[in-house]
Scaffold this active site. Structure first.
Site, PDB file in Angstrom:
ATOM      1  N   HIS A 215       1.002  -1.029  -0.283  1.00 38.14           N
ATOM      2  CA  HIS A 215       0.121  -0.074  -0.198  1.00 38.14           C
ATOM      3  C   HIS A 215       0.984   1.208  -0.010  1.00 38.14           C
ATOM      4  O   HIS A 215       2.207   1.181   0.175  1.00 38.14           O
ATOM      5  CB  HIS A 215      -0.819   0.013   1.059  1.00 38.14           C
ATOM      6  CG  HIS A 215      -0.494   0.064   2.519  1.00 38.14           C
ATOM      7  ND1 HIS A 215       0.373  -0.920   3.029  1.00 38.14           N
ATOM      8  CD2 HIS A 215      -0.424   1.008   3.566  1.00 38.14           C
ATOM      9  CE1 HIS A 215       0.731  -0.550   4.449  1.00 38.14           C
ATOM     10  NE2 HIS A 215       0.123   0.475   4.598  1.00 38.14           N
TER      11      HIS A 215
ATOM     12  N   HIS B 189      -7.586  -0.648   5.300  1.00 38.25           N
ATOM     13  CA  HIS B 189      -6.722   0.073   6.035  1.00 38.25           C
ATOM     14  C   HIS B 189      -6.526   1.628   4.888  1.00 38.25           C
ATOM     15  O   HIS B 189      -6.523   2.743   5.285  1.00 38.25           O
ATOM     16  CB  HIS B 189      -5.484  -0.427   6.350  1.00 38.25           C
ATOM     17  CG  HIS B 189      -4.337   0.170   6.465  1.00 38.25           C
ATOM     18  ND1 HIS B 189      -4.188   0.759   7.996  1.00 38.25           N
ATOM     19  CD2 HIS B 189      -3.019   0.273   5.985  1.00 38.25           C
ATOM     20  CE1 HIS B 189      -2.934   1.378   7.820  1.00 38.25           C
ATOM     21  NE2 HIS B 189      -2.319   1.283   7.145  1.00 38.25           N
TER      22      HIS B 189
ATOM     23  N   HIS C 251       3.937  -4.773  10.070  1.00 34.75           N
ATOM     24  CA  HIS C 251       4.619  -4.544  11.501  1.00 34.75           C
ATOM     25  C   HIS C 251       4.783  -5.421  12.638  1.00 34.75           C
ATOM     26  O   HIS C 251       3.967  -6.579  12.564  1.00 34.75           O
ATOM     27  CB  HIS C 251       3.891  -3.320  11.889  1.00 34.75           C
ATOM     28  CG  HIS C 251       3.652  -2.011  11.168  1.00 34.75           C
ATOM     29  ND1 HIS C 251       4.501  -1.036  11.470  1.00 34.75           N
ATOM     30  CD2 HIS C 251       2.957  -1.732  10.008  1.00 34.75           C
ATOM     31  CE1 HIS C 251       4.374   0.041  10.732  1.00 34.75           C
ATOM     32  NE2 HIS C 251       3.413  -0.447   9.646  1.00 34.75           N
TER      33      HIS C 251
ATOM     34  N   HIS D 227       1.444   3.780   1.745  1.00 34.84           N
ATOM     35  CA  HIS D 227       2.036   4.675   3.159  1.00 34.84           C
ATOM     36  C   HIS D 227       3.469   4.858   2.806  1.00 34.84           C
ATOM     37  O   HIS D 227       4.189   3.584   2.575  1.00 34.84           O
ATOM     38  CB  HIS D 227       1.571   4.007   4.504  1.00 34.84           C
ATOM     39  CG  HIS D 227       0.085   4.249   4.600  1.00 34.84           C
ATOM     40  ND1 HIS D 227      -0.663   3.468   5.704  1.00 34.84           N
ATOM     41  CD2 HIS D 227      -0.728   5.244   4.414  1.00 34.84           C
ATOM     42  CE1 HIS D 227      -2.062   4.013   5.539  1.00 34.84           C
ATOM     43  NE2 HIS D 227      -1.901   5.055   4.827  1.00 34.84           N
TER      44      HIS D 227
ATOM     45  N   ASP E 245      -0.508  -3.876   6.039  1.00 34.50           N
ATOM     46  CA  ASP E 245      -1.108  -3.310   7.143  1.00 34.50           C
ATOM     47  C   ASP E 245      -2.475  -3.683   7.318  1.00 34.50           C
ATOM     48  O   ASP E 245      -3.517  -3.138   8.010  1.00 34.50           O
ATOM     49  CB  ASP E 245      -0.965  -1.793   7.301  1.00 34.50           C
ATOM     50  CG  ASP E 245       0.287  -1.472   7.566  1.00 34.50           C
ATOM     51  OD1 ASP E 245       1.303  -2.384   7.694  1.00 34.50           O
ATOM     52  OD2 ASP E 245       0.610  -0.214   7.737  1.00 34.50           O
TER      53      ASP E 245
ATOM     54  N   ASP F  30       5.928   4.633   5.260  1.00 38.29           N
ATOM     55  CA  ASP F  30       6.352   3.525   5.900  1.00 38.29           C
ATOM     56  C   ASP F  30       6.716   2.337   5.179  1.00 38.29           C
ATOM     57  O   ASP F  30       7.332   1.253   5.671  1.00 38.29           O
ATOM     58  CB  ASP F  30       6.106   3.373   7.269  1.00 38.29           C
ATOM     59  CG  ASP F  30       4.900   2.751   7.547  1.00 38.29           C
ATOM     60  OD1 ASP F  30       3.748   3.371   6.799  1.00 38.29           O
ATOM     61  OD2 ASP F  30       4.399   1.948   8.264  1.00 38.29           O
ATOM     62  N   HIS F  31       5.892   2.149   4.110  1.00 36.44           N
ATOM     63  CA  HIS F  31       5.978   0.815   3.052  1.00 36.44           C
ATOM     64  C   HIS F  31       6.837   1.191   1.738  1.00 36.44           C
ATOM     65  O   HIS F  31       7.110   0.141   0.989  1.00 36.44           O
ATOM     66  CB  HIS F  31       4.766   0.307   2.857  1.00 36.44           C
ATOM     67  CG  HIS F  31       4.114  -0.075   4.308  1.00 36.44           C
ATOM     68  ND1 HIS F  31       4.163  -1.390   4.826  1.00 36.44           N
ATOM     69  CD2 HIS F  31       3.721   0.552   5.251  1.00 36.44           C
ATOM     70  CE1 HIS F  31       3.536  -1.634   6.019  1.00 36.44           C
ATOM     71  NE2 HIS F  31       3.286  -0.337   6.298  1.00 36.44           N
TER      72      HIS F  31
HETATM   73 ZN    ZN Z   1       2.450   0.591   8.136  1.00 37.18          ZN
HETATM   74 FE    FE Z   2       0.092   1.533   6.631  1.00 33.64          FE
END
Ligand code: ZN
Ligand code: FE
Length: 257
Positions: free
Chosen positions: A54, A113, A172, A56, A134, A58-59
């Site tokens: 996805h 999400h 995560h 985001h 996520d 942090d990915h």
């Molecule tokens: Zn994440």
């Molecule tokens: Fe996320």
């Protein structure tokens, strides 16, 4: 198939997937460039794909640097994430497939999400692994930033349908805190207690709690257990509420737990 876990940032996981027969490899979620590049070099593999779960940051925050450093040719994501995933070159949806040497990959769109979340189901014929980002965590699910409880319920159901023995690789390391919530809503669930012991032992050794299996998630994950009478009693969810409504109530309770 060999799957290497690459810890990134504070508690993210990227992965390197390797077809042992052909040596072909791919990255799942280039969360952070430095550890992902280091992992590929240490494994002496030359991945050509990044599979993004996805949009985001942090990915996908490492995408551009990893593409440049490793000579990546394809950055894969959901079609609706066009413009939101740096460097995206492939725009996929449910039913689309990829190959990585002898490994077969199929994608499942799993909104909830985010609206463009997508899972990668990888099989070598003997073992199946699913990268859930996520959307499904070990004993949890992601927050509903863009989607609805009904979408998340449908997405988790689609992931559960991949197969009881499928290995779940999520985005995560949230397992211990997720299991604390699971134990709160189902204090009599022995599978949750066993999962807590397993997770504590792994974390004490600094090891990841991934992967789990779909069958473990069905036994422990509150977001897959919206039919549980004990869970409904704890959270005051009426017995006749539908699964999506119940999931929404569980999500709301977890958000403030
Ligand atoms: Zn994440
Ligand atoms: Fe996320």
């Amino acid at each position: 198939m060999k799957i290497h876990v690459v810890p990134c940032l504070k508690d993210n996981y990227a992965y390197v997937v390797v077809c042992e027969k052909t040596g072909k490899s791919a990255i799942v979620d280039a969360s952070e460039a430095t550890p992902v590049i280091a992992a590929a070099r240490a494994l002496d593999v030359a991945p050509r794909d990044i599979w993004c779960t996805h949009h985001h940051i942090d990915h996908v925050g490492g995408n551009e640097e990893v593409v440049a450093a490793l000579g990546i040719t394809d950055v894969v994501g959901h079609v609706s994430d066009k413009g939101r995933i740096p460097g995206q070159t492939k725009f996929q949806d449910t039913g689309d497939t990829l190959a990585l040497g002898d490994l077969k990959i199929r994608m499942i769109h799993i909104p909830g999400h985010t609206l463009g979340a997508i899972a990668y189901v990888v099989t070598d014929g003997a073992e199946t692994a699913v990268f859930t980002g996520d959307t499904m965590f070990a004993a949890g699910c992601g927050r509903l930033f863009e989607g609805t409880p009904a979408q998340m319920h449908a997405s988790l159901s689609a992931l559960a349908a991949v197969g009881l023995r499928a290995l779940v690789y999520c985005g995560h390391e949230y397992t211990e805190s997720n299991l604390r919530f699971a134990a709160h809503v189902e204090p009599k669930n022995a599978a949750v207690l066993a999962a807590q012991k397993r997770a504590a032992a792994l974390r004490a050794e600094g090891r990841p709690t991934v992967p789990t299996r779909i069958e473990d998630e069905l036994a422990t994950n509150p977001f897959l257990r919206t039919r549980s009478a004990e869970l409904r009693a704890t959270l005051g969810i009426p017995a006749d509420a539908d699964d999506a409504t119940a999931l929404g109530a569980v999500r709301k309770a977890k958000d403030t737990f």
